[in-house]
Design a protein around this motif. Structure first.
Motif, PDB file in Angstrom:
ATOM      1  N   GLY A 152       0.641  -1.118   0.330  1.00 12.97           N
ATOM      2  CA  GLY A 152       0.434  -0.241   0.269  1.00 12.97           C
ATOM      3  C   GLY A 152       0.901   1.177   0.122  1.00 12.97           C
ATOM      4  O   GLY A 152       2.003   1.375   1.060  1.00 12.97           O
ATOM      5  N   ALA A 153       0.027   2.367  -0.725  1.00 14.87           N
ATOM      6  CA  ALA A 153       1.053   3.951  -1.023  1.00 14.87           C
ATOM      7  C   ALA A 153       0.214   4.674  -1.063  1.00 14.87           C
ATOM      8  O   ALA A 153       0.346   5.806  -1.495  1.00 14.87           O
ATOM      9  CB  ALA A 153       1.561   3.504  -2.346  1.00 14.87           C
ATOM     10  N   GLY A 154      -0.717   4.279  -0.313  1.00 14.12           N
ATOM     11  CA  GLY A 154      -1.878   5.629   0.245  1.00 14.12           C
ATOM     12  C   GLY A 154      -1.341   6.489   0.828  1.00 14.12           C
ATOM     13  O   GLY A 154      -0.168   6.803   1.844  1.00 14.12           O
ATOM     14  N   LYS A 202       6.197   3.320  -6.539  1.00 15.54           N
ATOM     15  CA  LYS A 202       7.613   4.303  -6.976  1.00 15.54           C
ATOM     16  C   LYS A 202       7.882   5.280  -6.386  1.00 15.54           C
ATOM     17  O   LYS A 202       8.536   6.231  -6.223  1.00 15.54           O
ATOM     18  CB  LYS A 202       7.685   4.089  -8.807  1.00 15.54           C
ATOM     19  N   LYS A 203       6.168   5.997  -6.734  1.00 13.45           N
ATOM     20  CA  LYS A 203       5.508   7.853  -6.923  1.00 13.45           C
ATOM     21  C   LYS A 203       5.936   7.911  -5.088  1.00 13.45           C
ATOM     22  O   LYS A 203       6.856   8.895  -4.827  1.00 13.45           O
ATOM     23  CB  LYS A 203       4.134   8.211  -6.503  1.00 13.45           C
ATOM     24  N   LYS A 212      12.122   8.736   0.490  1.00 12.41           N
ATOM     25  CA  LYS A 212      13.458   9.063   0.859  1.00 12.41           C
ATOM     26  C   LYS A 212      13.611  10.351   0.949  1.00 12.41           C
ATOM     27  O   LYS A 212      14.881  10.369   1.637  1.00 12.41           O
ATOM     28  CB  LYS A 212      13.848   8.886  -1.187  1.00 12.41           C
ATOM     29  N   ILE A 213      12.983  11.567   0.410  1.00 15.03           N
ATOM     30  CA  ILE A 213      13.216  12.348   0.533  1.00 15.03           C
ATOM     31  C   ILE A 213      12.492  13.354   1.727  1.00 15.03           C
ATOM     32  O   ILE A 213      13.385  13.445   3.506  1.00 15.03           O
ATOM     33  CB  ILE A 213      12.056  13.433  -0.046  1.00 15.03           C
ATOM     34  N   GLN A 214      11.571  12.562   2.515  1.00 17.13           N
ATOM     35  CA  GLN A 214      10.659  12.509   3.969  1.00 17.13           C
ATOM     36  C   GLN A 214      11.408  11.996   4.622  1.00 17.13           C
ATOM     37  O   GLN A 214      11.800  12.530   6.068  1.00 17.13           O
ATOM     38  CB  GLN A 214       9.276  12.346   3.835  1.00 17.13           C
ATOM     39  N   GLU A 259      17.587   2.185   2.840  1.00 17.87           N
ATOM     40  CA  GLU A 259      17.596   2.217   1.307  1.00 17.87           C
ATOM     41  C   GLU A 259      15.968   1.487   1.440  1.00 17.87           C
ATOM     42  O   GLU A 259      15.235   0.603   1.916  1.00 17.87           O
ATOM     43  CB  GLU A 259      18.080   1.047   0.893  1.00 17.87           C
ATOM     44  N   ILE A 260      15.383   1.903   0.307  1.00 18.75           N
ATOM     45  CA  ILE A 260      13.746   1.962   0.361  1.00 18.75           C
ATOM     46  C   ILE A 260      13.351   2.021  -1.372  1.00 18.75           C
ATOM     47  O   ILE A 260      14.169   2.914  -2.080  1.00 18.75           O
ATOM     48  CB  ILE A 260      12.878   3.704   0.494  1.00 18.75           C
ATOM     49  N   VAL A 261      13.096   0.929  -2.041  1.00 17.65           N
ATOM     50  CA  VAL A 261      13.076   0.531  -2.934  1.00 17.65           C
ATOM     51  C   VAL A 261      11.181   0.237  -3.715  1.00 17.65           C
ATOM     52  O   VAL A 261      10.412  -0.311  -2.703  1.00 17.65           O
ATOM     53  CB  VAL A 261      13.377  -0.649  -3.741  1.00 17.65           C
ATOM     54  N   ALA A 262      10.982   0.107  -4.508  1.00 13.36           N
ATOM     55  CA  ALA A 262       9.377  -0.286  -4.898  1.00 13.36           C
ATOM     56  C   ALA A 262       9.586  -1.840  -5.840  1.00 13.36           C
ATOM     57  O   ALA A 262      10.762  -1.940  -6.514  1.00 13.36           O
ATOM     58  CB  ALA A 262       9.455   0.572  -6.433  1.00 13.36           C
TER      59      ALA A 262
END
Length: 328
Positions: A134-136, A165-166, A172-174, A181-184
Protein backbone atom coordinates in the motif's frame (compact mmCIF):
# COMPACT_ATOMS: atom_id res chain seq x y z
CA UNK A 1 -9.94 26.76 22.63
CA UNK A 2 -6.76 25.76 20.83
CA UNK A 3 -6.66 25.02 17.09
CA UNK A 4 -3.81 22.79 15.90
CA UNK A 5 -2.87 22.17 12.28
CA UNK A 6 -0.77 19.32 10.93
CA UNK A 7 2.31 21.53 10.97
CA UNK A 8 1.61 22.57 14.56
CA UNK A 9 1.47 18.91 15.59
CA UNK A 10 4.68 18.08 13.72
CA UNK A 11 6.50 20.87 15.58
CA UNK A 12 5.86 19.36 19.00
CA UNK A 13 5.19 15.64 18.50
CA UNK A 14 7.49 13.00 16.99
CA UNK A 15 6.71 9.48 15.81
CA UNK A 16 8.55 8.18 18.88
CA UNK A 17 6.20 10.27 21.03
CA UNK A 18 3.26 8.75 19.15
CA UNK A 19 4.47 5.17 19.64
CA UNK A 20 4.84 5.78 23.38
CA UNK A 21 1.37 7.34 23.54
CA UNK A 22 -0.25 4.45 21.69
CA UNK A 23 1.46 1.91 23.94
CA UNK A 24 -0.06 3.76 26.89
CA UNK A 25 -3.44 3.86 25.15
CA UNK A 26 -3.45 0.11 24.50
CA UNK A 27 -2.48 -0.56 28.12
CA UNK A 28 -5.25 1.72 29.40
CA UNK A 29 -7.76 -0.01 27.13
CA UNK A 30 -6.76 -3.55 28.13
CA UNK A 31 -6.88 -2.59 31.82
CA UNK A 32 -10.47 -1.46 31.36
CA UNK A 33 -9.60 2.11 32.29
CA UNK A 34 -11.32 3.78 29.36
CA UNK A 35 -14.80 4.12 27.91
CA UNK A 36 -14.65 3.25 24.21
CA UNK A 37 -17.97 2.50 22.47
CA UNK A 38 -17.74 0.80 19.10
CA UNK A 39 -17.54 3.50 16.46
CA UNK A 40 -20.54 4.50 14.40
CA UNK A 41 -19.89 3.90 10.70
CA UNK A 42 -22.24 5.69 8.31
CA UNK A 43 -22.10 4.43 4.74
CA UNK A 44 -22.15 7.34 2.30
CA UNK A 45 -22.95 5.09 -0.66
CA UNK A 46 -23.77 7.98 -3.02
CA UNK A 47 -20.11 9.06 -2.97
CA UNK A 48 -18.52 5.67 -2.33
CA UNK A 49 -17.34 6.59 1.15
CA UNK A 50 -17.90 6.14 4.85
CA UNK A 51 -17.96 8.56 7.78
CA UNK A 52 -16.94 7.23 11.16
CA UNK A 53 -17.62 8.77 14.57
CA UNK A 54 -15.24 7.59 17.27
CA UNK A 55 -15.88 8.75 20.86
CA UNK A 56 -13.78 7.91 23.90
CA UNK A 57 -13.14 8.84 27.52
CA UNK A 58 -9.99 8.29 29.60
CA UNK A 59 -10.72 9.12 33.28
CA UNK A 60 -7.08 9.02 34.40
CA UNK A 61 -6.24 11.77 31.90
CA UNK A 62 -9.47 13.73 32.50
CA UNK A 63 -9.90 13.69 28.75
CA UNK A 64 -12.89 13.11 26.48
CA UNK A 65 -12.84 13.23 22.72
CA UNK A 66 -14.49 12.33 19.47
CA UNK A 67 -12.81 11.96 16.12
CA UNK A 68 -14.84 12.36 12.99
CA UNK A 69 -13.00 10.57 10.21
CA UNK A 70 -14.17 9.76 6.72
CA UNK A 71 -12.81 7.40 4.09
CA UNK A 72 -13.56 8.66 0.60
CA UNK A 73 -11.21 6.89 -1.87
CA UNK A 74 -12.39 9.05 -4.78
CA UNK A 75 -10.96 12.14 -3.08
CA UNK A 76 -7.60 11.21 -4.59
CA UNK A 77 -9.00 12.13 -8.00
CA UNK A 78 -9.83 15.59 -6.60
CA UNK A 79 -6.36 16.11 -5.17
CA UNK A 80 -7.55 16.10 -1.56
CA UNK A 81 -6.94 13.58 1.27
CA UNK A 82 -8.87 10.33 1.00
CA UNK A 83 -9.14 10.18 4.80
CA UNK A 84 -10.21 13.67 5.99
CA UNK A 85 -10.76 14.03 9.73
CA UNK A 86 -10.96 16.35 12.72
CA UNK A 87 -10.34 15.55 16.37
CA UNK A 88 -12.39 17.34 19.01
CA UNK A 89 -10.87 17.18 22.51
CA UNK A 90 -12.81 18.04 25.66
CA UNK A 91 -11.70 18.83 29.19
CA UNK A 92 -12.94 15.84 31.15
CA UNK A 93 -13.49 17.95 34.29
CA UNK A 94 -15.76 20.56 32.65
CA UNK A 95 -17.01 19.03 29.39
CA UNK A 96 -15.78 22.06 27.46
CA UNK A 97 -14.07 21.70 24.10
CA UNK A 98 -10.44 22.65 24.69
CA UNK A 99 -8.88 21.74 21.34
CA UNK A 100 -9.70 20.97 17.73
CA UNK A 101 -6.84 19.46 15.76
CA UNK A 102 -6.12 18.05 12.32
CA UNK A 103 -7.63 14.59 12.60
CA UNK A 104 -6.26 13.44 9.25
CA UNK A 105 -2.68 13.72 10.44
CA UNK A 106 -3.62 12.47 13.92
CA UNK A 107 -5.14 9.37 12.29
CA UNK A 108 -2.04 8.77 10.19
CA UNK A 109 0.21 9.34 13.19
CA UNK A 110 -1.57 7.13 15.69
CA UNK A 111 -2.32 4.41 13.11
CA UNK A 112 1.33 4.27 12.15
CA UNK A 113 2.23 4.30 15.83
CA UNK A 114 -0.01 1.28 16.45
CA UNK A 115 2.05 -0.74 13.97
CA UNK A 116 5.18 0.75 15.48
CA UNK A 117 4.10 -0.29 18.96
CA UNK A 118 3.23 -3.82 17.82
CA UNK A 119 6.49 -4.12 15.89
CA UNK A 120 8.49 -2.91 18.87
CA UNK A 121 6.77 -5.41 21.18
CA UNK A 122 6.51 -8.41 18.85
CA UNK A 123 9.05 -8.28 16.02
CA UNK A 124 12.55 -9.71 16.20
CA UNK A 125 14.97 -7.17 17.69
CA UNK A 126 17.33 -7.94 14.80
CA UNK A 127 14.80 -7.21 12.03
CA UNK A 128 16.54 -5.62 9.03
CA UNK A 129 14.13 -5.97 6.07
CA UNK A 130 10.54 -4.73 5.87
CA UNK A 131 7.77 -4.93 3.27
CA UNK A 132 4.91 -2.47 2.99
CA UNK A 133 1.81 -3.19 0.93
CA UNK A 134 0.00 0.00 0.00
CA UNK A 135 1.22 3.48 -0.85
CA UNK A 136 -1.72 5.68 0.11
CA UNK A 137 -2.03 8.44 2.68
CA UNK A 138 -1.37 6.13 5.63
CA UNK A 139 1.79 4.57 4.22
CA UNK A 140 4.38 7.22 5.12
CA UNK A 141 3.54 7.13 8.83
CA UNK A 142 3.50 3.33 8.73
CA UNK A 143 7.00 3.38 7.31
CA UNK A 144 8.27 5.99 9.75
CA UNK A 145 6.86 4.03 12.69
CA UNK A 146 8.80 0.93 11.65
CA UNK A 147 11.95 3.00 11.29
CA UNK A 148 11.38 4.57 14.69
CA UNK A 149 11.46 1.20 16.47
CA UNK A 150 13.85 -0.92 14.37
CA UNK A 151 17.13 -0.11 12.62
CA UNK A 152 16.09 -1.34 9.20
CA UNK A 153 18.43 -1.61 6.23
CA UNK A 154 15.91 -2.23 3.43
CA UNK A 155 12.22 -1.46 2.92
CA UNK A 156 10.34 -2.79 -0.11
CA UNK A 157 7.05 -1.17 -1.11
CA UNK A 158 4.42 -2.82 -3.30
CA UNK A 159 1.30 -1.12 -4.63
CA UNK A 160 -0.81 -1.17 -7.78
CA UNK A 161 0.21 0.86 -10.81
CA UNK A 162 3.07 3.28 -10.36
CA UNK A 163 2.01 4.40 -6.87
CA UNK A 164 4.87 2.52 -5.18
CA UNK A 165 7.51 4.30 -7.24
CA UNK A 166 5.98 7.71 -6.50
CA UNK A 167 5.79 6.87 -2.80
CA UNK A 168 9.39 5.66 -2.68
CA UNK A 169 10.72 8.90 -4.19
CA UNK A 170 8.76 10.99 -1.69
CA UNK A 171 9.72 8.76 1.26
CA UNK A 172 13.42 8.98 0.43
CA UNK A 173 13.21 12.74 0.90
CA UNK A 174 10.83 12.88 3.84
CA UNK A 175 12.57 10.15 5.85
CA UNK A 176 16.16 10.73 4.75
CA UNK A 177 17.40 11.05 8.34
CA UNK A 178 16.78 7.33 8.88
CA UNK A 179 19.31 6.41 6.17
CA UNK A 180 17.45 3.33 5.00
CA UNK A 181 17.24 1.94 1.46
CA UNK A 182 13.66 2.19 0.17
CA UNK A 183 12.71 0.51 -3.11
CA UNK A 184 9.59 -0.28 -5.11
CA UNK A 185 8.92 -4.00 -5.48
CA UNK A 186 7.67 -5.35 -8.81
CA UNK A 187 5.49 -8.03 -7.19
CA UNK A 188 4.07 -9.13 -3.86
CA UNK A 189 6.42 -12.10 -3.91
CA UNK A 190 9.45 -9.86 -4.39
CA UNK A 191 8.34 -7.65 -1.51
CA UNK A 192 7.93 -10.64 0.81
CA UNK A 193 11.36 -12.14 0.09
CA UNK A 194 13.46 -12.04 3.28
CA UNK A 195 11.01 -9.62 4.95
CA UNK A 196 11.27 -9.63 8.76
CA UNK A 197 8.39 -7.18 9.13
CA UNK A 198 5.35 -6.98 6.83
CA UNK A 199 2.75 -4.21 6.97
CA UNK A 200 -0.44 -4.22 4.91
CA UNK A 201 -2.17 -0.84 4.78
CA UNK A 202 -4.78 -0.96 2.01
CA UNK A 203 -8.56 -0.95 1.67
CA UNK A 204 -8.44 -4.05 -0.52
CA UNK A 205 -11.30 -6.55 -0.55
CA UNK A 206 -8.97 -9.36 -1.50
CA UNK A 207 -5.65 -10.46 0.03
CA UNK A 208 -2.65 -8.41 -1.07
CA UNK A 209 0.05 -11.03 -0.46
CA UNK A 210 0.29 -14.83 -0.20
CA UNK A 211 0.57 -15.72 3.47
CA UNK A 212 2.36 -19.00 2.78
CA UNK A 213 5.40 -17.01 1.63
CA UNK A 214 5.85 -15.22 4.95
CA UNK A 215 9.13 -16.44 6.38
CA UNK A 216 9.54 -18.00 9.81
CA UNK A 217 10.19 -15.45 12.50
CA UNK A 218 8.49 -12.60 10.65
CA UNK A 219 6.04 -10.15 12.18
CA UNK A 220 2.94 -9.02 10.25
CA UNK A 221 0.87 -5.86 10.80
CA UNK A 222 -2.64 -5.86 9.30
CA UNK A 223 -3.80 -2.25 9.24
CA UNK A 224 -6.13 -1.41 6.38
CA UNK A 225 -9.17 -3.67 6.78
CA UNK A 226 -11.86 -2.10 8.97
CA UNK A 227 -15.12 -3.46 7.50
CA UNK A 228 -16.39 -7.01 7.05
CA UNK A 229 -16.03 -6.69 3.26
CA UNK A 230 -12.32 -5.81 3.36
CA UNK A 231 -9.78 -8.63 3.51
CA UNK A 232 -6.17 -7.65 2.83
CA UNK A 233 -4.78 -10.60 4.85
CA UNK A 234 -5.32 -14.05 3.38
CA UNK A 235 -6.80 -16.92 5.33
CA UNK A 236 -3.50 -18.79 5.37
CA UNK A 237 -1.65 -16.20 7.47
CA UNK A 238 -4.66 -15.63 9.73
CA UNK A 239 -5.03 -19.35 10.44
CA UNK A 240 -1.35 -20.35 10.45
CA UNK A 241 0.42 -17.51 12.28
CA UNK A 242 1.91 -18.80 15.53
CA UNK A 243 0.43 -15.96 17.57
CA UNK A 244 -2.25 -13.39 16.81
CA UNK A 245 -2.73 -10.13 18.71
CA UNK A 246 -5.17 -7.26 18.20
CA UNK A 247 -5.78 -3.74 19.44
CA UNK A 248 -9.30 -4.64 20.62
CA UNK A 249 -10.72 -8.14 20.48
CA UNK A 250 -14.31 -6.86 20.45
CA UNK A 251 -13.62 -4.35 17.69
CA UNK A 252 -11.68 -6.74 15.44
CA UNK A 253 -14.32 -9.45 15.68
CA UNK A 254 -17.05 -6.89 14.93
CA UNK A 255 -15.33 -4.98 12.14
CA UNK A 256 -12.37 -6.70 10.45
CA UNK A 257 -13.13 -8.76 7.35
CA UNK A 258 -9.69 -10.37 7.75
CA UNK A 259 -11.17 -12.25 10.71
CA UNK A 260 -14.92 -12.11 10.11
CA UNK A 261 -14.76 -13.89 6.75
CA UNK A 262 -12.71 -16.92 7.90
CA UNK A 263 -14.86 -17.07 11.06
CA UNK A 264 -18.01 -17.24 8.94
CA UNK A 265 -16.44 -20.12 7.01
CA UNK A 266 -15.72 -21.95 10.24
CA UNK A 267 -11.94 -21.80 9.71
CA UNK A 268 -11.31 -20.00 13.00
CA UNK A 269 -13.17 -18.74 16.04
CA UNK A 270 -12.49 -15.96 18.52
CA UNK A 271 -9.94 -18.17 20.30
CA UNK A 272 -7.63 -17.68 17.32
CA UNK A 273 -6.74 -14.35 18.96
CA UNK A 274 -4.10 -14.86 21.65
CA UNK A 275 -4.72 -11.50 23.26
CA UNK A 276 -4.68 -7.73 22.95
CA UNK A 277 -1.42 -5.87 22.47
CA UNK A 278 -2.13 -3.96 25.67
CA UNK A 279 -2.16 -7.26 27.55
CA UNK A 280 1.27 -8.10 26.13
CA UNK A 281 2.59 -4.67 27.15
CA UNK A 282 1.17 -5.16 30.65
CA UNK A 283 2.76 -8.62 30.92
CA UNK A 284 -0.60 -10.39 31.19
CA UNK A 285 -0.13 -12.32 27.93
CA UNK A 286 3.10 -13.63 26.42
CA UNK A 287 4.22 -12.14 23.12
CA UNK A 288 6.99 -13.56 20.94
CA UNK A 289 8.74 -16.46 22.67
CA UNK A 290 11.28 -17.55 20.05
CA UNK A 291 12.95 -16.47 16.82
CA UNK A 292 10.91 -18.77 14.57
CA UNK A 293 7.41 -17.66 15.56
CA UNK A 294 5.32 -15.75 13.04
CA UNK A 295 3.43 -13.06 14.94
CA UNK A 296 0.42 -11.20 13.57
CA UNK A 297 -1.05 -7.93 14.82
CA UNK A 298 -4.43 -6.75 13.56
CA UNK A 299 -5.64 -3.24 14.27
CA UNK A 300 -8.90 -1.56 13.29
CA UNK A 301 -8.23 1.53 15.38
CA UNK A 302 -9.91 2.43 18.65
CA UNK A 303 -10.84 5.83 20.03
CA UNK A 304 -8.61 5.53 23.10
CA UNK A 305 -5.62 5.89 20.73
CA UNK A 306 -7.00 9.21 19.53
CA UNK A 307 -7.89 10.54 22.98
CA UNK A 308 -4.56 9.66 24.59
CA UNK A 309 -2.48 10.86 21.65
CA UNK A 310 -4.51 14.05 21.21
CA UNK A 311 -4.24 14.76 24.95
CA UNK A 312 -0.45 14.45 24.79
CA UNK A 313 -0.25 16.65 21.68
CA UNK A 314 -2.50 19.29 23.28
CA UNK A 315 -0.38 19.47 26.42
CA UNK A 316 2.87 19.71 24.46
CA UNK A 317 1.40 22.44 22.26
CA UNK A 318 0.38 24.46 25.34
CA UNK A 319 3.85 24.04 26.86
CA UNK A 320 5.49 25.28 23.66
CA UNK A 321 3.03 28.03 22.80
CA UNK A 322 2.08 26.34 19.53
CA UNK A 323 -1.30 26.70 17.83
CA UNK A 324 -4.01 29.34 17.50
CA UNK A 325 -6.19 30.27 20.47
CA UNK A 326 -9.76 31.25 19.57
CA UNK A 327 -12.71 32.43 21.64
CA UNK A 328 -16.07 30.80 20.92
Amino acid sequence: MLILSKEDIRKVFSMKDAVDSVKQAFSIYSEGKSVVPLRVNIDVAKCGGQSLFMPGYVPDLDSVGIKIVSVFPKNVEKGIPSVPAQMILLDGTTGEVCCIMDGTYLTQLRTGAASGAATDVLASPDAKVAAIFGAGGQAICQLEALLAVRKLELVKVFALGDEAKKFVEAAKIQLKEYRVEIVAAESAEEALKDADIITAVTTSRKPVFPGNLVKKGAHVNGVGSYTREMQELDEYIVTKADKVFVDSKDAVIAEAGDFIQPMEKGLIDSNRINGELGEVILGKVKGRENDSEITLFKTVGIAVQDVVTANKIYKKALENGIGKVVEV
